[in-house]
Design a protein around this motif. Structure first.
Motif, PDB file in Angstrom:
ATOM      1  N   ASN A  97       0.851  -1.182   0.000  1.00  0.00           N
ATOM      2  CA  ASN A  97       0.000   0.000   0.000  1.00  0.00           C
ATOM      3  C   ASN A  97       0.899   1.248   0.000  1.00  0.00           C
ATOM      4  N   GLY A  98       0.769   2.097  -1.022  1.00  0.00           N
ATOM      5  CA  GLY A  98       1.569   3.307  -1.145  1.00  0.00           C
ATOM      6  C   GLY A  98       2.768   3.180  -2.058  1.00  0.00           C
ATOM      7  N   THR A  99       2.992   2.037  -2.691  1.00  0.00           N
ATOM      8  CA  THR A  99       4.120   1.867  -3.597  1.00  0.00           C
ATOM      9  C   THR A  99       3.854   2.615  -4.906  1.00  0.00           C
ATOM     10  N   GLU A 100       4.808   3.485  -5.340  1.00  0.00           N
ATOM     11  CA  GLU A 100       4.646   4.253  -6.574  1.00  0.00           C
ATOM     12  C   GLU A 100       4.876   3.361  -7.779  1.00  0.00           C
ATOM     13  N   ILE A 101       4.002   3.493  -8.772  1.00  0.00           N
ATOM     14  CA  ILE A 101       4.045   2.614  -9.941  1.00  0.00           C
ATOM     15  C   ILE A 101       4.257   3.400 -11.229  1.00  0.00           C
ATOM     16  N   LEU A 102       3.586   4.549 -11.383  1.00  0.00           N
ATOM     17  CA  LEU A 102       3.642   5.323 -12.630  1.00  0.00           C
ATOM     18  C   LEU A 102       3.875   6.794 -12.321  1.00  0.00           C
ATOM     19  N   HIS A 103       4.546   7.476 -13.276  1.00  0.00           N
ATOM     20  CA  HIS A 103       4.764   8.931 -13.192  1.00  0.00           C
ATOM     21  C   HIS A 103       3.959   9.575 -14.312  1.00  0.00           C
ATOM     22  N   LEU A 104       3.002  10.407 -13.946  1.00  0.00           N
ATOM     23  CA  LEU A 104       2.108  11.057 -14.904  1.00  0.00           C
ATOM     24  C   LEU A 104       2.299  12.564 -14.836  1.00  0.00           C
ATOM     25  N   VAL A 105       2.321  13.230 -16.008  1.00  0.00           N
ATOM     26  CA  VAL A 105       2.535  14.675 -16.107  1.00  0.00           C
ATOM     27  C   VAL A 105       1.379  15.293 -16.873  1.00  0.00           C
ATOM     28  N   ASP A 106       0.873  16.403 -16.347  1.00  0.00           N
ATOM     29  CA  ASP A 106      -0.169  17.157 -17.045  1.00  0.00           C
ATOM     30  C   ASP A 106       0.470  17.911 -18.197  1.00  0.00           C
ATOM     31  N   ALA A 107       0.096  17.583 -19.430  1.00  0.00           N
ATOM     32  CA  ALA A 107       0.703  18.172 -20.626  1.00  0.00           C
ATOM     33  C   ALA A 107      -0.090  19.345 -21.174  1.00  0.00           C
ATOM     34  N   SER A 108      -1.126  19.781 -20.475  1.00  0.00           N
ATOM     35  CA  SER A 108      -1.916  20.904 -20.985  1.00  0.00           C
ATOM     36  C   SER A 108      -1.216  22.241 -20.748  1.00  0.00           C
ATOM     37  N   ARG A 109      -0.351  22.311 -19.712  1.00  0.00           N
ATOM     38  CA  ARG A 109       0.349  23.557 -19.433  1.00  0.00           C
ATOM     39  C   ARG A 109       1.616  23.264 -18.636  1.00  0.00           C
ATOM     40  N   PHE A 110       2.719  23.928 -19.045  1.00  0.00           N
ATOM     41  CA  PHE A 110       3.985  23.843 -18.318  1.00  0.00           C
ATOM     42  C   PHE A 110       4.293  25.211 -17.724  1.00  0.00           C
ATOM     43  N   TRP A 111       5.209  25.194 -16.770  1.00  0.00           N
ATOM     44  CA  TRP A 111       5.724  26.427 -16.185  1.00  0.00           C
ATOM     45  C   TRP A 111       7.198  26.582 -16.531  1.00  0.00           C
ATOM     46  N   VAL A 112       7.648  27.827 -16.543  1.00  0.00           N
ATOM     47  CA  VAL A 112       9.075  28.142 -16.629  1.00  0.00           C
ATOM     48  C   VAL A 112       9.422  28.997 -15.428  1.00  0.00           C
ATOM     49  N   ARG A 113      10.367  28.534 -14.637  1.00  0.00           N
ATOM     50  CA  ARG A 113      10.829  29.290 -13.472  1.00  0.00           C
ATOM     51  C   ARG A 113      12.050  30.110 -13.900  1.00  0.00           C
ATOM     52  N   VAL A 114      11.954  31.438 -13.799  1.00  0.00           N
ATOM     53  CA  VAL A 114      12.994  32.336 -14.299  1.00  0.00           C
ATOM     54  C   VAL A 114      13.369  33.324 -13.200  1.00  0.00           C
ATOM     55  N   SER A 115      14.637  33.727 -13.182  1.00  0.00           N
ATOM     56  CA  SER A 115      15.138  34.703 -12.208  1.00  0.00           C
ATOM     57  C   SER A 115      15.454  36.015 -12.921  1.00  0.00           C
TER      58      SER A 115
ATOM     59  N   LEU B 283      13.503  34.719  -2.780  1.00  0.00           N
ATOM     60  CA  LEU B 283      14.553  35.067  -3.724  1.00  0.00           C
ATOM     61  C   LEU B 283      15.370  33.838  -4.077  1.00  0.00           C
ATOM     62  N   GLU B 284      16.040  33.910  -5.220  1.00  0.00           N
ATOM     63  CA  GLU B 284      16.944  32.849  -5.620  1.00  0.00           C
ATOM     64  C   GLU B 284      18.106  32.788  -4.630  1.00  0.00           C
ATOM     65  N   GLU B 285      18.511  31.573  -4.267  1.00  0.00           N
ATOM     66  CA  GLU B 285      19.512  31.407  -3.222  1.00  0.00           C
ATOM     67  C   GLU B 285      20.879  31.934  -3.648  1.00  0.00           C
ATOM     68  N   GLU B 286      21.304  31.656  -4.876  1.00  0.00           N
ATOM     69  CA  GLU B 286      22.655  32.010  -5.291  1.00  0.00           C
ATOM     70  C   GLU B 286      22.788  33.496  -5.620  1.00  0.00           C
ATOM     71  N   GLY B 287      21.948  34.004  -6.509  1.00  0.00           N
ATOM     72  CA  GLY B 287      22.080  35.383  -6.950  1.00  0.00           C
ATOM     73  C   GLY B 287      21.188  36.370  -6.244  1.00  0.00           C
ATOM     74  N   LEU B 288      20.312  35.877  -5.316  1.00  0.00           N
ATOM     75  CA  LEU B 288      19.377  36.747  -4.606  1.00  0.00           C
ATOM     76  C   LEU B 288      18.543  37.568  -5.573  1.00  0.00           C
ATOM     77  N   GLN B 289      18.112  36.924  -6.663  1.00  0.00           N
ATOM     78  CA  GLN B 289      17.245  37.578  -7.636  1.00  0.00           C
ATOM     79  C   GLN B 289      15.805  37.132  -7.420  1.00  0.00           C
ATOM     80  N   ALA B 290      14.878  37.942  -7.946  1.00  0.00           N
ATOM     81  CA  ALA B 290      13.464  37.605  -7.842  1.00  0.00           C
ATOM     82  C   ALA B 290      13.143  36.448  -8.787  1.00  0.00           C
ATOM     83  N   GLN B 291      12.170  35.632  -8.384  1.00  0.00           N
ATOM     84  CA  GLN B 291      11.772  34.478  -9.187  1.00  0.00           C
ATOM     85  C   GLN B 291      10.340  34.658  -9.671  1.00  0.00           C
ATOM     86  N   LEU B 292      10.120  34.318 -10.935  1.00  0.00           N
ATOM     87  CA  LEU B 292       8.803  34.431 -11.551  1.00  0.00           C
ATOM     88  C   LEU B 292       8.423  33.094 -12.174  1.00  0.00           C
ATOM     89  N   LEU B 293       7.116  32.908 -12.345  1.00  0.00           N
ATOM     90  CA  LEU B 293       6.590  31.743 -13.045  1.00  0.00           C
ATOM     91  C   LEU B 293       5.917  32.212 -14.327  1.00  0.00           C
TER      92      LEU B 293
END
Length: 417
Positions: free
Chosen positions: A227-245, A290-300
């Protein structure tokens, strides 16, 4: 042979005096020549060199490029790089224990599946037996309830024939009301056990919770799962995100999507696409951390149909690094200048009405790679020097380059041989 006769004494003495006279004259001449030479040398050494002064040639002022400062609505050119991540993904896990019997044909990695599509099946033999036992127990409990209701009716008939009134508590015992409630509870317990066994049997088949793409199979057929064993990895392909600094000051020029209001548009490009092909997205959120390395703002940034399944656009893959160009919100009353026009110390060089160089400190609103935005410090129509100068001096003469539109008719901008 007879000896020669000696010369007279007077002749010899006169010859000797003539020789001494010639020696004295030669010595005197030599001393005179040396004296004259020494005086001449001293005169030459003491005289300053004579340089012929010629009229100074007039040097042409340096040729420079200038632009006219003009008020306008301007926005900065904002660029950044980001990595593509999934907006929604799930690792489907088994909710019952058993053996993984098989994956369905739709569970192939890279294939789109609709919501409710069966993807994997577990061995359900024990679960079917449990369901049969639960159904039998429910039938037994319902039968016991029916018998108890019959006993209650008989007890009520006897009570009425007795002809005496009892207290409510004694009356409930005589009419077997506790036994009836117990039988009804046993039926509910059996019905719940039946529903639980039926649900476990349904869970032996893993189905897609929403429309998406199978990313990976995490186990192979024949594996024993708990009970709880992971079997499949499913991704929603209708929309992706881009994380940018981006630098923090860039946030003042962008807007995130809100209820009924779209976010700032974004153009995306990556090296894996053919030249000139881009995708469009919008800013949907500004993250609080903020981003850890450059301390820049992050957007989606959100991209609809990233795999191009419906719009036939180039596919955007998870993990890909893309270059983003943001369409910033313009502001009125700014001066847009080439980046080369801004000098150290946040100043610009101006060409006044007398064609002389003047320095001016300005207020820089945004500093970009190719141009800068100036808010204050300039006047409409002033000429800004964009060329580099080796030794700039305040007030030095300059010669503005004549633009092609200002050349006399028939004059070419290139020299001809």
């Amino acid at each position: 042979m007879p000896a020669p006769a000696p010369l007279p004494l007077s002749f010899s003495s006169r010859r000797a005096r003539r020789q001494r006279g010639r020696i004295a004259v030669g010595t005197l001449l030599a001393l005179l020549l040396l004296t004259v030479a020494a005086v001449l040398a001293w005169w030459l050494l003491t005289q300053p060199p004579r340089i012929e002064r010629r009229p100074r040639a007039e040097v042409s002022p340096p040729l420079v490029d200038v632009i006219d400062a003009q008020h306008q609505a301007a926005a900065p050119e904002l660029h950044g790089f980001g990595r593509v991540v999934a907006e929604r993904e799930a690792r489907l896990a088994s909710r019952v224990a058993g053996e993984l019997v098989e994956f369905t044909a739709e569970a192939l990695p890279g294939r789109m599946v609709e919501a409710g599509t069966p993807l994997a099946r577990l061995d359900d033999a024990d679960l079917r037996l449990n369901l049969r036992e639960a159904e039998a127990a429910l039938v037994q409990a319902e039968a016991a309830l029916a018998m108890e209701r019959g006993e209650q009716q008989r007890a009520e008939t006897e009570y009425r024939s007795f002809g005496r009134e009892l207290t409510a508590e004694r009356r409930a015992l005589v009419l077997r009301e506790p036994q009836l409630r117990n039988a009804e509870a046993e039926v509910e317990r059996a019905r719940a056990a039946r529903d639980r066994a039926r649900l476990a049997l349904e869970r032996a088949t893993l189905s897609a919770p929403w429309r998406g793409m199978v990313q990976a199979r995490l186990l192979g057929a024949g594996s024993a799962v708990a009970n709880g064993t992971e079997i499949l990895h499913l991704v929603d392909a209708s929309r992706f995100w881009v994380r940018v600094s981006l630098p923090g000051e860039a946030l003042a020029w962008l807007e995130a999507a809100d209820a009924g209001r779209p976010g700032s548009p974004v153009t995306l490009a990556t090296r894996t696409w053919p030249d000139g092909q881009t995708r469009s997205g919008e800013v949907i959120a500004i993250l609080p951390a903020l981003e850890e390395e450059g301390l820049q703002a992050q957007l989606l940034v959100a991209i609809e149909d990233p795999l191009g399944l419906e719009n036939n656009l180039p596919a955007l893959r998870l993990g890909d690094v893309v270059r983003l160009t943001f369409v910033a919100r313009p502001r009125e009353g700014l001066f847009a200048l080439p980046a080369a026009a801004l000098r150290p110390g946040e100043e610009v060089w101006l060409l006044d009405d007398e064609e002389r160089l003047r320095r001016r400190a300005v207020e820089v609103v945004h500093r970009g790679e190719t141009r800068v935005l100036v808010g204050a410090g300039l006047e409409e129509g002033e000429r800004v020097v964009t060329s580099q100068l080796g030794q700039p001096r305040e007030g030095m003469r300059l010669r503005p380059r004549i633009a092609d539109r200002e050349r006399p008719a028939g004059e070419s901008g290139e020299s001809r041989s």
